[in-house]
Scaffold this motif. Structure first.
Motif: not given
Length: 107
Positions: A1-2, A67-69, A73-76
């Motif tokens: 997914m990432e 939280l995971y999603l 998204i925050s990392v990307v």
């Protein structure tokens, strides 16, 4: 997914860099990073306020998914913002001499 998130946001970045002005592109990606950060913080807050256990139940799964999603998204979005602001960040982190000269000329 990432990997899908990364590829889709890189594609969106390329499209916005081709079709929008630089200042608008900076505003879009910076605001989206701030929103993703706020949603991630809210999901962490809801998990903390409800004092959820380590073992998940079906009702707890939705907050962990949010939280995971949004964490992904925050990392990307953070990586895209680092790419966009690489020159100002480089100057902030590694050029300390200009600040000393500017403060000396002000005095």
């Amino acid at each position: 997914m990432e990997l899908y998130l990364l590829l889709s946001f890189v594609l969106l970045y390329v499209v916005t860099s081709v079709f929008t002005a630089r200042s608008i592109r900076y505003k879009i990606w910076t605001v989206s990073f701030i929103i993703a950060f706020c949603v991630t913080a809210a999901a962490i807050g809801f998990l903390r306020v409800t004092r959820q256990d380590v073992m998940m139940s079906a009702s707890q799964l939705n907050w962990y998914y949010v939280l995971y999603l949004f964490g992904s998204i925050s990392v990307v979005l953070g990586a895209i913002n680092l790419w966009m602001y690489r020159k100002p960040l480089w100057h902030i982190l590694f050029d300390g001499e200009e600040d000393e000269e500017e403060t000396a000329s002000v005095k």
